[in-house]
Write an enzyme that holds these catalytic residues in place. Structure first.
Site, mmCIF file in Angstrom:
data_model
loop_
_atom_site.group_PDB
_atom_site.id
_atom_site.type_symbol
_atom_site.label_atom_id
_atom_site.label_comp_id
_atom_site.label_asym_id
_atom_site.label_seq_id
_atom_site.Cartn_x
_atom_site.Cartn_y
_atom_site.Cartn_z
ATOM 1 N N ILE A 47 -4.400 10.623 11.646
ATOM 2 C CA ILE A 47 -3.350 11.107 10.748
ATOM 3 C C ILE A 47 -3.989 11.990 9.686
ATOM 4 C CG2 ILE A 47 -1.399 10.417 9.295
ATOM 5 C CD1 ILE A 47 -1.386 9.277 12.206
ATOM 6 N N ASP A 79 -2.457 -7.554 -4.840
ATOM 7 C CA ASP A 79 -3.471 -7.495 -3.788
ATOM 8 C C ASP A 79 -2.944 -8.355 -2.638
ATOM 9 O OD1 ASP A 79 -5.628 -7.965 -2.092
ATOM 10 O OD2 ASP A 79 -7.084 -8.136 -3.720
ATOM 11 N N VAL A 80 -2.669 -7.728 -1.499
ATOM 12 C CA VAL A 80 -2.019 -8.457 -0.397
ATOM 13 C C VAL A 80 -2.894 -9.572 0.185
ATOM 14 C CG1 VAL A 80 -0.474 -6.576 0.289
ATOM 15 C CG2 VAL A 80 -2.775 -6.725 1.307
ATOM 16 N N LYS A 127 -7.566 -4.793 13.746
ATOM 17 C CA LYS A 127 -6.281 -4.149 14.046
ATOM 18 C C LYS A 127 -5.720 -4.664 15.389
ATOM 19 C CE LYS A 127 -5.554 -1.403 10.489
ATOM 20 N NZ LYS A 127 -4.378 -1.561 9.611
ATOM 21 N N SER A 156 -3.431 0.241 14.456
ATOM 22 C CA SER A 156 -4.176 1.501 14.640
ATOM 23 C C SER A 156 -4.429 1.697 16.129
ATOM 24 C CB SER A 156 -5.526 1.403 13.918
ATOM 25 O OG SER A 156 -6.370 2.451 14.329
ATOM 26 N N GLY A 197 0.833 -1.212 0.000
ATOM 27 C CA GLY A 197 0.000 0.000 0.000
ATOM 28 C C GLY A 197 0.857 1.247 0.000
ATOM 29 N N ASN A 204 1.564 -2.259 5.465
ATOM 30 C CA ASN A 204 0.804 -1.009 5.640
ATOM 31 C C ASN A 204 -0.560 -1.034 4.953
ATOM 32 O OD1 ASN A 204 0.543 2.157 5.755
ATOM 33 N ND2 ASN A 204 0.422 1.604 3.585
ATOM 34 N N TYR A 229 -13.112 -3.077 11.802
ATOM 35 C CA TYR A 229 -11.735 -2.588 11.636
ATOM 36 C C TYR A 229 -10.926 -2.671 12.940
ATOM 37 C CZ TYR A 229 -8.113 1.031 10.711
ATOM 38 O OH TYR A 229 -6.938 1.735 10.574
HETATM 39 P P1 NAD Z 1 -4.785 5.134 2.171
HETATM 40 O O1 NAD Z 1 -6.163 4.707 1.803
HETATM 41 O O2 NAD Z 1 -4.392 6.558 1.994
HETATM 42 O O3 NAD Z 1 -3.709 4.225 1.386
HETATM 43 C C1 NAD Z 1 -3.817 2.820 1.415
HETATM 44 C C2 NAD Z 1 -3.001 2.239 0.281
HETATM 45 O O4 NAD Z 1 -3.174 0.814 0.332
HETATM 46 C C3 NAD Z 1 -3.490 2.705 -1.103
HETATM 47 O O5 NAD Z 1 -2.381 2.987 -1.926
HETATM 48 C C4 NAD Z 1 -4.278 1.501 -1.602
HETATM 49 O O6 NAD Z 1 -4.308 1.394 -3.028
HETATM 50 C C5 NAD Z 1 -3.515 0.352 -0.962
HETATM 51 N N1 NAD Z 1 -4.298 -0.873 -0.831
HETATM 52 C C6 NAD Z 1 -5.592 -0.998 -0.426
HETATM 53 N N2 NAD Z 1 -5.973 -2.276 -0.484
HETATM 54 C C7 NAD Z 1 -4.898 -2.996 -0.895
HETATM 55 C C8 NAD Z 1 -4.667 -4.361 -1.149
HETATM 56 N N3 NAD Z 1 -5.641 -5.280 -1.001
HETATM 57 N N4 NAD Z 1 -3.442 -4.756 -1.564
HETATM 58 C C9 NAD Z 1 -2.461 -3.841 -1.745
HETATM 59 N N5 NAD Z 1 -2.623 -2.532 -1.559
HETATM 60 C C10 NAD Z 1 -3.830 -2.107 -1.135
HETATM 61 O O7 NAD Z 1 -4.580 4.636 3.695
HETATM 62 P P2 NAD Z 1 -3.772 5.303 4.907
HETATM 63 O O8 NAD Z 1 -4.694 6.231 5.604
HETATM 64 O O9 NAD Z 1 -2.436 5.801 4.450
HETATM 65 O O10 NAD Z 1 -3.581 4.015 5.860
HETATM 66 C C11 NAD Z 1 -2.447 3.179 5.760
HETATM 67 C C12 NAD Z 1 -2.462 2.215 6.929
HETATM 68 O O11 NAD Z 1 -2.489 2.938 8.158
HETATM 69 C C13 NAD Z 1 -3.703 1.301 6.955
HETATM 70 O O12 NAD Z 1 -3.342 0.017 7.409
HETATM 71 C C14 NAD Z 1 -4.602 2.003 7.950
HETATM 72 O O13 NAD Z 1 -5.512 1.101 8.544
HETATM 73 C C15 NAD Z 1 -3.581 2.515 8.944
HETATM 74 N N6 NAD Z 1 -4.047 3.657 9.746
HETATM 75 C C16 NAD Z 1 -4.394 4.840 9.165
HETATM 76 C C17 NAD Z 1 -4.804 5.897 9.985
HETATM 77 C C18 NAD Z 1 -5.186 7.238 9.392
HETATM 78 O O14 NAD Z 1 -5.611 8.129 10.165
HETATM 79 N N7 NAD Z 1 -5.040 7.453 8.092
HETATM 80 C C19 NAD Z 1 -4.868 5.743 11.382
HETATM 81 C C20 NAD Z 1 -4.509 4.514 11.924
HETATM 82 C C21 NAD Z 1 -4.078 3.475 11.101
#
Ligand code: NAD
Length: 259
Positions: free
Chosen positions: A187, A62-63, A158, A142, A12, A89, A154
């Site tokens: 974030i 796709d992971v 997590k 998270s 990701g 990630n 979710y």
């Molecule tokens: P985002 O949606 O901005 O980016 C996620 C990326 O993962 C994208 O590039 C997407 O194409 C890719 N992706 C989605 N499904 C996929 C799959 N099946 N295989 C491969 N790639 C895939 O997300 P983000 O906000 O940057 O979050 C990243 C990580 O951080 C996630 O695990 C999320 O749960 C965690 N997180 C985010 C926040 C936040 O506030 N943004 C807070 C806590 C945890």
């Protein structure tokens, strides 16, 4: 530049936190493979990595699908020879509503990416790392794994990522592989900013529950990931590091009349 010439995989890595971690790794002079379902955004991150003078590889993967992860691993090994760092990630979420209003389909959808994805990637790349007796894995969990919020699928998933982190850390402690997790708070990603812009979320309401009264940036999560990947963290394994501006410490403070 402790990570010079190390080879990292960021799942990701095309956007948000993954993109910030990928570019931070490249700034530390690591080579970075981006695995993502969104090829276009993955290519944008790859271009940034090349601009930083590091080698990169984009894999459309796709992971949650083991054959796709096998193929991406083979491509990465063919290109770089080995993998030193895995950042699990890639993640998706669902609407913040009561379980009674949440479509059942999210149970499979979110667990496929957020848990199965971490499991499949860790199992496949972990096998390479254990074979070489060297490697570091960082799982992006998270803060919702630690503080109850209205995310009935979710957040428990997590939490499962945190337990998987501890299990793998124990399993591979004598095999040269460290496994840790980061628990990000709120974030300020483009997604959250978009929600503010559309009036779907109120930044002031969120900030009122964050003791430091500031939003965390993706680069702050990247800083924590770089630390966990580095030799400075050589005796740290199985931990979950909250990067949450104090959100998980909020507790009952307000009940005592404090702001
Ligand atoms: P985002 O949606 O901005 O980016 C996620 C990326 O993962 C994208 O590039 C997407 O194409 C890719 N992706 C989605 N499904 C996929 C799959 N099946 N295989 C491969 N790639 C895939 O997300 P983000 O906000 O940057 O979050 C990243 C990580 O951080 C996630 O695990 C999320 O749960 C965690 N997180 C985010 C926040 C936040 O506030 N943004 C807070 C806590 C945890």
């Amino acid at each position: 530049m402790e990570l010079k010439e190390k080879v990292a995989v960021v799942t990701g890595g095309g956007m948000g936190i993954g993109q910030a971690i990928a570019t931070a790794l490249a700034k530390e002079q690591a080579h970075v493979a981006i695995w993502d379902i969104n090829l276009e955004s993955a290519k944008e991150t790859a271009a940034e990595i090349e601009n930083l003078g590091q080698e990169t590889l984009v894999c459309e993967a796709d992971v949650s699908k083991a054959p796709a992860v096998d193929s991406a691993t083979d491509q990465t090994l063919e290109r770089f020879g080995h993998i030193d760092i895995l950042i699990n990630n890639a993640g998706i979420t669902h609407p913040a509503v009561s379980i009674l209003d949440l479509e059942l389909e999210f149970l499979d959808k979110v667990s496929d990416v957020d848990l199965k994805g971490v499991y499949i990637c860790s199992r496949r790349i972990g096998k390479e790392m254990v074979g070489r007796k060297s490697g570091v894995i960082v799982n992006i969990s998270s803060i919702t794994a630690l503080v109850p919020v209205p995310l009935a699928v979710y957040a428990p998933i997590k939490s499962a990522v945190i337990m998987l982190t501890r299990i793998l850390a124990r399993d591979w402690a004598q095999k040269g592989v460290r496994v840790n997790a980061i628990a990000p708070g709120y974030i300020l990603t483009p997604l959250l900013q978009g929600m503010f812009d559309k009036g779907l979320r109120n930044p002031d309401t969120i900030l009122s529950h964050i003791p430091m009264k500031k939003f965390i940036m993706p680069s702050d999560i990247a800083d924590a990931a770089i630390f966990l990947c580095s030799e400075k963290a050589r005796f740290i394994t199985g931990v979950t590091l909250p990067v949450d501006a104090g959100f998980s410490c909020e507790g009952g403070w307000k009940a005592y009349g404090y702001e």
